[in-house]
Every structure is written in structure tokens, then in C-alpha cells.
Motif scaffolding. Structure first.
Motif, PDB file in Angstrom:
ATOM      1  N   THR A   1       0.834  -1.192   0.000  1.00 16.75           N
ATOM      2  CA  THR A   1       0.000   0.000   0.000  1.00 16.75           C
ATOM      3  C   THR A   1       0.870   1.244   0.000  1.00 16.75           C
ATOM      4  OG1 THR A   1      -0.123  -0.153   2.417  1.00 16.75           O
ATOM      5  CG2 THR A   1      -1.979  -1.029   1.176  1.00 16.75           C
ATOM      6  N   THR A   2       0.311   2.314  -0.530  1.00 17.10           N
ATOM      7  CA  THR A   2       0.988   3.602  -0.505  1.00 17.10           C
ATOM      8  C   THR A   2       0.059   4.610   0.160  1.00 17.10           C
ATOM      9  OG1 THR A   2       2.096   5.284  -1.840  1.00 17.10           O
ATOM     10  CG2 THR A   2       0.146   4.271  -2.797  1.00 17.10           C
ATOM     11  N   HIS A   3       0.582   5.740   0.556  1.00 19.31           N
ATOM     12  CA  HIS A   3      -0.139   6.736   1.354  1.00 19.31           C
ATOM     13  C   HIS A   3      -0.465   6.191   2.738  1.00 19.31           C
ATOM     14  CE1 HIS A   3      -0.380   9.419  -1.942  1.00 19.31           C
ATOM     15  NE2 HIS A   3      -1.336   8.815  -2.586  1.00 19.31           N
ATOM     16  N   ALA A   4       0.163   5.099   3.161  1.00 19.39           N
ATOM     17  CA  ALA A   4      -0.222   4.438   4.411  1.00 19.39           C
ATOM     18  C   ALA A   4       0.161   5.218   5.650  1.00 19.39           C
ATOM     19  CB  ALA A   4       0.394   3.046   4.476  1.00 19.39           C
ATOM     20  N   VAL A   5       1.016   6.216   5.513  1.00 21.70           N
ATOM     21  CA  VAL A   5       1.402   6.966   6.710  1.00 21.70           C
ATOM     22  C   VAL A   5       0.784   8.355   6.734  1.00 21.70           C
ATOM     23  CG1 VAL A   5       3.560   5.745   7.094  1.00 21.70           C
ATOM     24  CG2 VAL A   5       3.523   7.726   5.586  1.00 21.70           C
ATOM     25  N   ALA A   6      -0.106   8.620   5.796  1.00 25.28           N
ATOM     26  CA  ALA A   6      -0.834   9.874   5.865  1.00 25.28           C
ATOM     27  C   ALA A   6      -1.679   9.867   7.133  1.00 25.28           C
ATOM     28  CB  ALA A   6      -1.717  10.045   4.629  1.00 25.28           C
ATOM     29  N   GLU A   7      -2.060  11.041   7.577  1.00 24.75           N
ATOM     30  CA  GLU A   7      -2.768  11.146   8.852  1.00 24.75           C
ATOM     31  C   GLU A   7      -4.007  10.244   8.873  1.00 24.75           C
ATOM     32  OE1 GLU A   7      -4.770  14.557  11.735  1.00 24.75           O
ATOM     33  OE2 GLU A   7      -3.769  15.113   9.876  1.00 24.75           O
ATOM     34  N   GLY A   8      -4.054   9.346   9.832  1.00 20.02           N
ATOM     35  CA  GLY A   8      -5.212   8.473   9.994  1.00 20.02           C
ATOM     36  C   GLY A   8      -5.202   7.241   9.121  1.00 20.02           C
TER      37      GLY A   8
END
Length: 317
Positions: free
Chosen positions: A140-147
Motif C-alpha cells: 500500500t501507498t499513502h499508508a502513513v498519511a494522517e489516519g
């Protein structure tokens, strides 16, 4: 209702409602002919999906390669296909049934089905999955964006429940989540970390069915050591004595005491015992190990030794 097949593959059912029974045989023949064309289109679409999935699997394997050239080429081709577009941080999750336990022959089908459901919780351009051997991988990508990292953990928990439900209670299914890496070409690092998280989770009961590498604490370092290198002779002699001769409650007491930063009140509460009982046990532990629990270096030696012993293939003898 008529079943619609193409080359013996069932693609669906065609319902024709003729409430007044006004359709003639020629009308039905025309409908049947058109349905045949629809069947061909559906069959072609199904074939294209299989080809696409096969290509994605092949590229996902290359993406996890430690070869920079191979992973960069795979990332570029996936971006062209619109299958996995990294615009920031990327994470690998690994799910596996317990090793050494017999699993059904269709394990890969079970994993693929559960992974497919999990990947649909994210945008198709930001998730990818594959199976190999006894493991399933979710990228997955964007997995550390807020929430979103919390969302990933929740999705993975559902993934584990899905696989466990199909394999049965006798098979312990767990998942490890790697740390976020800055680009898809570094996913092999996140994959390695996810595997380390799985190793620790199976050895340390306090970790649950889903364990993330950032939460491993000191095990982040200890888990990088090969299991065969964690031989009993590396442990402090006094600790080996405690593990070999002392009752298990003494080892639990020592580890809890050290985990609680040697705070007697917190330790007694965690063990559900009176502080007098705790101090008696600590006295016995010092007698058995010969260690001075007031000495920070000796406490560190014991603490690291206890953690390392959990990852050792064989208990100290």
C-alpha cells in the motif's frame, strides 16, 4: 432465465421477463444471439483481467527485489499500467499461517481472496497484492498519511480474521506490517521489516495477531540476529541459571520488573501481587542470578538476555 456460458465458463444469468407472453420464438432467438455476444465480451474481459493480474504479480515480485534496477523498472511499468502509483510513502504487510502446521492445498486461493477484499479498502492505484508460497503480501501507498496508518492496521486485522476463518482455529494466522519507506523502490526494506515483525509476534505472546515493526522496541534490533546465533552461551551465566532452575514465575517477575523500569508499585500492580511478595521474589532472583538489581549495567544485561532468549530456537539448558 438462461445460464450464459462461453467456452463452458459460466459468466452469469440472463433474465427475460415476458409477463404478457408476447415474445415470439424469433424474438427469443434474437435475444439469445445478443446474449451470446455479451458472453463473448464478458469472457474477453475476464481473460484480460487474468492477464492483468498475472502481469501485476510478476511486477510486484520485481518491485520487492533488492536490485535497484529491477525494482525501478517494475515501479515504472506499474505506473504506466495505473496499477500501483507511489506518490509518497509505501508499506508492505505480510500475512502467514503458523509454520509447521498443515494447511489446505488451496491456501493460495484463500490468501488471494482475503487479500483482494483487503486491497479494495484502498484506491486501486494505491494498493497491490500477491501470494507466494505460504505467504500473502499487501502493498500500500499513502499508508502513513494522517489516519491512514491506523486504517491499514484495521484492514489487516480484518484480513487476518478472514484467512483464519477459512483455515480454522487450529491454524494461527498472523500479519506483520513493515515501516513506511519513502518510495516503492525501497519496498524490499519494508518487506524485510514485516517479516521480522512476524518472527517476533510468534515468539513473544504479548504481541497480537497484527504486529507493526515500529512497535517492536528493542526487538527491532534483536530480530535482525539469525535465530541460530542466539545460543544459550551468549546469555549471562546467572540468567541461564534462572531460566534453567528457577520457577517460571521468577522469570516473569524479573522481566515485568525490568519492563516497568524497576518501579515496584507498577510491577506489583502488573503482576497482581503485594509489594512484599514482589520484594521477596526479587531477593530470590538476586540470589539465583548473583546479579545486583541496583546496578544499571547488570539490569540491562538481564533485560536484553530475557528478550533475546525469547527469540532463541532452543531454551537454555
Amino acid at each position: 432465465m438462461r445460464a450464459r456460458t462461453h467456452r463452458t465458463v459460466l459468466l452469469g444469468y440472463l433474465w427475460v421477463i415476458d409477463e404478457d407472453e408476447k415474445l415470439s420464438d424469433s424474438d427469443l432467438s434474437l435475444i439469445d444471439g445478443e446474449a451470446g455476444l455479451v458472453g463473448q465480451l464478458l469472457y474477453q474481459e475476464q481473460l484480460l483481467e487474468k492477464v492483468q493480474r498475472g502481469k501485476e504479480n510478476e511486477l510486484a515480485r520485481d518491485l520487492l527485489s533488492e536490485s535497484a534496477a529491477l525494482s525501478e523498472a517494475a515501479a515504472a511499468e506499474l505506473a504506466d499500467l495505473g496499477s500501483f502509483v507511489s506518490s509518497g510513502s509505501c508499506v508492505v504487510t505480510v500475512v502467514q499461517p503458523s509454520p509447521g502446521v498443515e494447511v489446505p492445498p488451496d491456501l493460495r486461493v484463500v490468501l488471494a481472496d482475503a487479500l483482494h477484499g483487503a486491497s479494495r479498502q484502498f484506491s486501486p492505484r494505491h494498493s497491490l497484492y500477491l501470494t507466494r508460497g505460504r505467504e500473502g503480501l499487501l502493498l500500500t501507498t499513502h499508508a502513513v498519511a494522517e489516519g491512514v496508518y491506523a486504517q491499514l492496521s484495521a484492514v489487516v486485522a480484518g484480513l487476518v480474521r478472514s484467512v483464519s476463518g477459512q483455515l480454522g482455529a487450529a491454524v494461527d494466522v498472523r500479519a506483520g506490517i513493515g515501516e513506511a519507506v519513502s518510495s516503492s523502490t525501497a519496498l524490499h526494506v519494508s518487506y524485510r521489516q514485516a517479516c521480522l515483525a512476524l518472527r517476533v509476534a510468534r515468539a513473544v505472546p504479548t504481541f497480537g495477531a497484527v504486529t507493526a515493526f515500529p512497535d517492536l522496541g528493542v526487538y527491532r534490533i534483536l530480530a535482525t540476529l539469525p535465530a541460530e546465533s542466539l545460543t544459550p552461551d551468549l546469555l549471562d551465566a546467572g540468567l541461564r541459571r534462572l531460566l534453567r532452575e528457577g520457577p517460571p514465575i521468577m522469570t516473569e517477575t524479573l522481566e515485568t520488573y525490568l519492563d516497568c523500569a524497576c518501579d515496584s508499585t507498577r510491577t506489583a500492580a502488573a503482576l497482581h501481587i503485594h509489594r512484599t511478595t514482589l520484594h521477596y521474589r526479587l531477593g530470590r532472583i538476586q540470589e539465583i542470578t548473583g546479579a545486583d538489581l541496583n546496578d544499571g549495567t547488570q539490569r540491562l544485561t538481564l533485560h536484553l538476555g530475557l528478550k533475546a532468549a525469547r527469540l532463541a530456537p532452543d531454551p537454555p539448558a
